[in-house]
Design a protein around this motif. Structure first.
Motif, mmCIF file in Angstrom:
data_model
loop_
_atom_site.group_PDB
_atom_site.id
_atom_site.type_symbol
_atom_site.label_atom_id
_atom_site.label_comp_id
_atom_site.label_asym_id
_atom_site.label_seq_id
_atom_site.Cartn_x
_atom_site.Cartn_y
_atom_site.Cartn_z
ATOM 1 N N LEU A 8 -4.530 83.388 -33.600
ATOM 2 C CA LEU A 8 -3.465 83.510 -32.614
ATOM 3 C C LEU A 8 -3.128 84.988 -32.526
ATOM 4 C CD1 LEU A 8 -1.222 80.536 -33.811
ATOM 5 C CD2 LEU A 8 -2.694 80.563 -31.804
ATOM 6 N N PHE A 9 -2.179 85.353 -31.713
ATOM 7 C CA PHE A 9 -1.857 86.762 -31.550
ATOM 8 C C PHE A 9 -1.410 87.433 -32.839
ATOM 9 C CE2 PHE A 9 -1.260 85.072 -27.233
ATOM 10 C CZ PHE A 9 -2.217 85.844 -26.599
ATOM 11 N N ASN A 10 -0.763 86.677 -33.741
ATOM 12 C CA ASN A 10 -0.246 87.282 -34.963
ATOM 13 C C ASN A 10 -0.893 86.734 -36.231
ATOM 14 O OD1 ASN A 10 0.922 84.771 -34.725
ATOM 15 N ND2 ASN A 10 2.888 85.403 -35.559
ATOM 16 N N ILE A 11 -1.967 85.929 -36.091
ATOM 17 C CA ILE A 11 -2.632 85.353 -37.260
ATOM 18 C C ILE A 11 -4.117 85.695 -37.215
ATOM 19 C CG2 ILE A 11 -3.210 83.250 -38.508
ATOM 20 C CD1 ILE A 11 -0.696 81.975 -37.379
ATOM 21 N N VAL A 12 -4.608 86.252 -38.329
ATOM 22 C CA VAL A 12 -6.019 86.619 -38.442
ATOM 23 C C VAL A 12 -6.593 85.929 -39.666
ATOM 24 C CG1 VAL A 12 -7.632 88.518 -38.782
ATOM 25 C CG2 VAL A 12 -5.618 88.863 -37.363
ATOM 26 N N SER A 13 -7.764 85.354 -39.518
ATOM 27 C CA SER A 13 -8.483 84.727 -40.615
ATOM 28 C C SER A 13 -9.596 85.691 -41.036
ATOM 29 C CB SER A 13 -9.077 83.397 -40.128
ATOM 30 O OG SER A 13 -9.740 82.742 -41.149
ATOM 31 N N TYR A 55 -11.611 84.326 -48.778
ATOM 32 C CA TYR A 55 -11.003 83.910 -47.525
ATOM 33 C C TYR A 55 -9.526 84.273 -47.544
ATOM 34 C CZ TYR A 55 -9.314 80.845 -43.826
ATOM 35 O OH TYR A 55 -8.725 80.356 -42.696
ATOM 36 N N GLU A 56 -9.061 84.902 -46.479
ATOM 37 C CA GLU A 56 -7.654 85.295 -46.376
ATOM 38 C C GLU A 56 -7.120 84.907 -45.017
ATOM 39 O OE1 GLU A 56 -7.458 89.530 -46.748
ATOM 40 O OE2 GLU A 56 -8.180 89.524 -48.804
ATOM 41 N N ILE A 57 -5.818 84.663 -44.968
ATOM 42 C CA ILE A 57 -5.126 84.545 -43.693
ATOM 43 C C ILE A 57 -4.039 85.610 -43.701
ATOM 44 C CG2 ILE A 57 -3.624 83.148 -42.242
ATOM 45 C CD1 ILE A 57 -5.189 80.741 -43.014
ATOM 46 N N ILE A 58 -3.987 86.375 -42.627
ATOM 47 C CA ILE A 58 -2.983 87.427 -42.484
ATOM 48 C C ILE A 58 -2.100 87.054 -41.298
ATOM 49 C CG2 ILE A 58 -2.598 89.880 -42.051
ATOM 50 C CD1 ILE A 58 -5.431 90.339 -43.272
ATOM 51 N N LYS A 59 -0.807 86.921 -41.565
ATOM 52 C CA LYS A 59 0.155 86.566 -40.519
ATOM 53 C C LYS A 59 1.185 87.676 -40.428
ATOM 54 C CE LYS A 59 3.277 82.901 -39.071
ATOM 55 N NZ LYS A 59 3.817 81.579 -39.405
ATOM 56 N N ASN A 60 1.349 88.204 -39.237
ATOM 57 C CA ASN A 60 2.276 89.323 -39.022
ATOM 58 C C ASN A 60 2.011 90.461 -40.003
ATOM 59 O OD1 ASN A 60 3.628 87.985 -36.897
ATOM 60 N ND2 ASN A 60 4.838 86.855 -38.388
ATOM 61 N N LYS A 61 0.719 90.751 -40.219
ATOM 62 C CA LYS A 61 0.243 91.857 -41.057
ATOM 63 C C LYS A 61 0.493 91.656 -42.549
ATOM 64 C CE LYS A 61 0.544 95.171 -37.324
ATOM 65 N NZ LYS A 61 1.037 96.449 -36.856
ATOM 66 N N LYS A 63 -0.550 89.122 -45.973
ATOM 67 C CA LYS A 63 -1.420 88.063 -46.482
ATOM 68 C C LYS A 63 -0.561 86.856 -46.872
ATOM 69 C CE LYS A 63 -4.898 91.221 -48.222
ATOM 70 N NZ LYS A 63 -5.612 91.729 -49.386
ATOM 71 N N ILE A 64 -1.025 85.668 -46.476
ATOM 72 C CA ILE A 64 -0.316 84.434 -46.831
ATOM 73 C C ILE A 64 -1.287 83.494 -47.528
ATOM 74 C CG2 ILE A 64 1.340 84.667 -44.939
ATOM 75 C CD1 ILE A 64 -0.225 82.435 -43.481
ATOM 76 N N ASP A 65 -0.748 82.528 -48.243
ATOM 77 C CA ASP A 65 -1.554 81.524 -48.921
ATOM 78 C C ASP A 65 -2.271 80.694 -47.855
ATOM 79 O OD1 ASP A 65 -2.640 79.486 -50.433
ATOM 80 O OD2 ASP A 65 -0.726 78.799 -51.249
ATOM 81 N N PRO A 66 -3.612 80.646 -47.849
ATOM 82 C CA PRO A 66 -4.330 79.896 -46.812
ATOM 83 C C PRO A 66 -4.305 78.378 -47.016
ATOM 84 C CG PRO A 66 -5.900 80.919 -48.304
ATOM 85 C CD PRO A 66 -4.528 81.394 -48.707
ATOM 86 N N LYS A 67 -3.930 77.920 -48.203
ATOM 87 C CA LYS A 67 -4.004 76.488 -48.501
ATOM 88 C C LYS A 67 -3.193 75.627 -47.522
ATOM 89 C CE LYS A 67 -3.751 73.282 -52.372
ATOM 90 N NZ LYS A 67 -3.480 73.165 -53.808
ATOM 91 N N PRO A 68 -1.919 75.930 -47.245
ATOM 92 C CA PRO A 68 -1.165 75.098 -46.293
ATOM 93 C C PRO A 68 -1.809 75.081 -44.897
ATOM 94 C CG PRO A 68 0.335 76.468 -47.547
ATOM 95 C CD PRO A 68 -1.065 76.943 -47.861
ATOM 96 N N HIS A 69 -2.328 76.210 -44.466
ATOM 97 C CA HIS A 69 -2.987 76.283 -43.152
ATOM 98 C C HIS A 69 -4.230 75.400 -43.122
ATOM 99 C CE1 HIS A 69 -4.560 77.905 -39.421
ATOM 100 N NE2 HIS A 69 -5.706 78.089 -40.042
ATOM 101 N N LEU A 70 -5.047 75.490 -44.160
ATOM 102 C CA LEU A 70 -6.268 74.699 -44.215
ATOM 103 C C LEU A 70 -5.960 73.206 -44.265
ATOM 104 C CD1 LEU A 70 -8.298 76.905 -46.693
ATOM 105 C CD2 LEU A 70 -8.718 76.637 -44.250
ATOM 106 N N ILE A 71 -4.972 72.815 -45.065
ATOM 107 C CA ILE A 71 -4.587 71.405 -45.168
ATOM 108 C C ILE A 71 -4.071 70.892 -43.822
ATOM 109 C CG2 ILE A 71 -2.921 69.819 -46.227
ATOM 110 C CD1 ILE A 71 -3.293 71.487 -48.824
ATOM 111 N N SER A 72 -3.277 71.713 -43.115
ATOM 112 C CA SER A 72 -2.742 71.294 -41.814
ATOM 113 C C SER A 72 -3.842 71.071 -40.785
ATOM 114 C CB SER A 72 -1.731 72.317 -41.290
ATOM 115 O OG SER A 72 -2.390 73.464 -40.789
ATOM 116 N N LYS A 73 -5.000 71.692 -41.004
ATOM 117 C CA LYS A 73 -6.141 71.528 -40.094
ATOM 118 C C LYS A 73 -7.083 70.429 -40.554
ATOM 119 C CE LYS A 73 -4.826 74.824 -37.436
ATOM 120 N NZ LYS A 73 -4.219 74.502 -36.171
ATOM 121 N N GLY A 74 -6.701 69.716 -41.625
ATOM 122 C CA GLY A 74 -7.499 68.594 -42.093
ATOM 123 C C GLY A 74 -8.626 68.967 -43.049
#
Length: 80
Positions: A8-13, A55-61, A63-74
């Motif tokens: 998304l505009f503020n989220i980078v994988s 693997y990293e997820i960067i939100k609003n510059k 780094k955040i824990d990617p586990k909740p994001h991955l779980i939300s995507k199944g």
């Protein structure tokens, strides 16, 4: 070597590791990536102790824990 995909505009994988782990990158800059699309292959060329990927997820510059994001995507996160 790293590959960054804007979700998304503020989220980078970010998928990264050293050059000898990426065997083949299957996408190019500017490509639109679909969910579950194969973006590359990894392996062990002999210069590492085993195949793995960081693997990293960067939100609003930040780094955040990617586990909740991955779980939300199944995504299944079974421990091996």
């Amino acid at each position: 070597m790293a590959m960054a995909i804007t979700l998304l505009f503020n989220i980078v994988s970010v998928f990264k590791h050293s050059m000898h782990i990426w065997i083949k990158i299957l996408v190019s800059r500017g490509d639109r990536i679909k969910q579950n699309q194969l973006i590359g292959t990894i392996g062990n060329t002999g210069a590492s102790t085993g195949s793995h990927l960081h693997y990293e997820i960067i939100k609003n510059k930040e780094k955040i824990d990617p586990k909740p994001h991955l779980i939300s995507k199944g995504t299944s996160l079974k421990k091996l």
